[in-house]
Design an enzyme around this catalytic site. Structure first.
Site, mmCIF file in Angstrom:
data_model
loop_
_atom_site.group_PDB
_atom_site.id
_atom_site.type_symbol
_atom_site.label_atom_id
_atom_site.label_comp_id
_atom_site.label_asym_id
_atom_site.label_seq_id
_atom_site.Cartn_x
_atom_site.Cartn_y
_atom_site.Cartn_z
ATOM 1 N N ARG A 214 65.882 83.950 33.638
ATOM 2 C CA ARG A 214 66.300 82.952 34.626
ATOM 3 C C ARG A 214 67.789 83.149 34.904
ATOM 4 N NH1 ARG A 214 68.280 77.057 33.479
ATOM 5 N NH2 ARG A 214 68.518 76.332 35.604
ATOM 6 N N HIS B 139 73.390 76.460 40.651
ATOM 7 C CA HIS B 139 73.849 76.156 39.288
ATOM 8 C C HIS B 139 75.369 75.953 39.363
ATOM 9 C CE1 HIS B 139 72.722 76.662 34.804
ATOM 10 N NE2 HIS B 139 73.963 76.208 34.832
ATOM 11 N N GLU C 259 70.265 70.733 36.797
ATOM 12 C CA GLU C 259 70.882 69.537 36.222
ATOM 13 C C GLU C 259 71.696 68.697 37.212
ATOM 14 O OE1 GLU C 259 73.152 71.022 32.905
ATOM 15 O OE2 GLU C 259 71.372 71.431 31.703
ATOM 16 N N ASN D 107 65.581 71.071 30.459
ATOM 17 C CA ASN D 107 66.684 71.525 29.614
ATOM 18 C C ASN D 107 66.894 70.459 28.552
ATOM 19 O OD1 ASN D 107 66.993 73.558 31.472
ATOM 20 N ND2 ASN D 107 69.080 73.001 32.092
ATOM 21 N N TYR E 260 68.979 69.810 24.606
ATOM 22 C CA TYR E 260 69.773 70.311 23.487
ATOM 23 C C TYR E 260 69.807 69.349 22.303
ATOM 24 C CZ TYR E 260 71.376 73.964 26.626
ATOM 25 O OH TYR E 260 71.422 75.049 27.474
ATOM 26 N N GLU F 273 66.067 75.720 29.589
ATOM 27 C CA GLU F 273 67.235 75.924 28.719
ATOM 28 C C GLU F 273 67.019 75.183 27.418
ATOM 29 O OE1 GLU F 273 71.175 74.872 30.115
ATOM 30 O OE2 GLU F 273 70.745 75.692 32.090
HETATM 31 O O1 IFM Z 1 76.119 76.202 29.775
HETATM 32 C C1 IFM Z 1 75.421 75.064 30.143
HETATM 33 C C2 IFM Z 1 74.558 75.335 31.368
HETATM 34 O O2 IFM Z 1 75.311 75.818 32.429
HETATM 35 C C3 IFM Z 1 73.881 74.056 31.800
HETATM 36 N N1 IFM Z 1 73.164 73.450 30.702
HETATM 37 C C4 IFM Z 1 73.858 73.288 29.452
HETATM 38 C C5 IFM Z 1 74.509 74.595 29.043
HETATM 39 C C6 IFM Z 1 75.233 74.434 27.686
HETATM 40 O O3 IFM Z 1 76.183 73.427 27.745
#
Ligand code: IFM
Length: 443
Positions: free
Chosen positions: A77, A121, A166, A294, A296, A351
């Protein structure tokens, strides 16, 4: 022993984004983006870093594809830099910009790697920002033209498309907190930006259908898995409110539910209405083929009497350099939540990963912490799939260390180490781990 097994045909990839890796910001007719401008404003980006060179992927894309092959990646991607295609956002088309992505896409296809293009992006052409950026409705219309150009060019070659990466972060961090480009702090602008981003998404999906494009299109949202502090009614309600502001705001309209009433009320009370015109919500709700997820980390939510009605509880788990709690169960939890909430849509995890602080190369190459977090994320994801969530693929963030926005190069998310002096790439232990995951369709 296998700890997490994935369904046959599950797609394994890695993700990057144009401004974070390409460099070559002055080459082949590329226009300026809001990130070129932002990086030059003193104090905005750590150590005064810029994406001028980044990973120099613009020149090293062949080697990077070879690296992807070496790791056995099945999918990749990446995002297209709008200012390479339309240097002024609209108006004259820059053929040389398209040719770069031609080379990249053909190289990926030759290597048997499935390309997924993200249209936006975060590197908005500066010329559009000069006319109001995403706060100006016309930016959404220019985005449709840009999207159509790419659809036509890559018809039959690229089968997976993400409209926006995002929108929450663009609206909230770029236009409310002001810590990302273009660095604005205004409720009124934030509401306009959020709406026009989603409108741009809807216009692009409509164009994809009009043009009878082969393949799939979706949107990628930033998601934190929210957990209520406890099950008292106040904290449960606060958790739902947090989901309204961060998750439902960018999912509900896509799935035809309009904006959450709580969010509309909050912005209206601040004299910042969403600039909805007749037909917009239908456009935004044009059916998508998949949801990009995405994730984290997680956050624990408590009731609060400040106007917004919720706050985040102090972290109880170890903290990552990016400030995230180490909570790898968050990915499976979020996928379960979003699948339940929106009728089990097809999902790609577009992500997921973890960021290290810069430090000695040897330590960074021996990234056992990233491996253990990835194992945790993937175990949770496999669990969600076993429970019936329709997840089709996973793209680790990121293929290589790169420009981490306002953190400059101080945070490293790659499974491949980037030496910013020599621009050499060196696979970390996590890259070997991930290659094994791909080979075994699990671990
Ligand atoms: O690096 C970023 C990405 O551009 C968008 N999502 C989170 C990632 C890590 O912070």
């Amino acid at each position: 022993m296998t700890e997490a097994q994935f369904p046959d045909g599950f797609l394994w990839g890695a993700a990057t984004a144009s401004y974070q890796i390409e460099g070559a910001v002055q080459e082949d007719g590329r226009g300026q983006s809001i990130w070129d401008t932002f990086c030059r404003q003193p104090g905005k980006v750590q150590d005064g870093a810029t994406g001028d060179v980044a990973c120099d992927h613009y020149h090293r894309w062949r080697d990077d594809i070879a690296l992807m092959r070496e790791l056995g990646l099945q999918a990749y991607r990446f995002s297209v830099a709008w200012p390479r295609i339309y240097p002024f956002g609209s108006g004259p088309l820059n053929e040389k910009g398209l040719e770069f992505y031609d080379r990249l896409v053909d190289g990926l296809l030759d290597a048997g790697i499935d390309p997924m293009i993200t249209l936006y992006h975060w590197d908005l052409p500066q010329a559009l920002q000069d006319q109001g950026g995403w706060a100006n409705r016309e930016t959404a219309e220019h985005f449709e033209v840009y999207a159509r150009t790419l659809f036509e060019r890559f018809r039959g070659r690229v089968k997976k498309w993400v409209t926006l990466n995002e929108p929450l972060i663009v609206a909230q961090f770029g236009h409310l907190a002001g810590v990302l480009a273009p660095g604005i702090r205004s409720h009124a602008t934030t509401a306009r930006v959020a709406h026009h981003l989603l409108l741009a998404h809807g216009l692009a999906v409509q164009a994809f259908r009009d043009m009878e494009m082969e393949g799939e299109i979706g949107i990628t949202n930033a998601n934190t898995a929210y957990e209520p502090y406890d099950d008292t009614p106040d904290n449960l309600a606060a958790c739902e409110l947090a989901r309204d502001f961060d998750s439902r705001l960018y999912h509900d309209p896509i799935f035809g539910r309009g904006y959450p009433a709580s969010v509309l009320k909050f912005y209206a009370e601040r004299g910042a209405p969403f600039p909805i015109e007749p037909g917009d919500m239908l456009t935004i709700a044009t059916p998508i083929d998949f949801l990009g997820v995405n994730n984290y980390s997680r956050r624990v939510v408590m009731a609060d009497n400040r106007p917004i009605g919720f706050r985040f509880a102090p972290p109880t788990l170890p903290i990552q350099p990016m400030g995230y709690e180490e909570a790898p169960h968050s990915l499976g939890d979020f996928v379960r939540w979003v699948s339940r909430e929106y009728g089990n849509p097809p999902i790609y995890v577009t992500e997921n990963g973890s960021g290290d602080e810069d430090g000695p190369e040897a330590d960074l190459l021996h990234d056992q912490k990233r491996i253990s977090l990835l194992k945790g994320f993937l175990t949770g994801l496999a669990g969600a799939i076993n429970e019936g969530c329709d997840v089709r693929g996973y793209y680790v963030w990121s293929l290589m260390d790169n420009f981490e926005w306002a953190y400059g190069y101080s945070k490293r998310f790659g499974i491949v180490y980037t030496d910013y002096e020599t621009l050499e790439r060196k696979p970390k232990a996590s890259a070997r781990f991930y290659a094994d995951v791909i080979r075994n369709n699990g671990f």
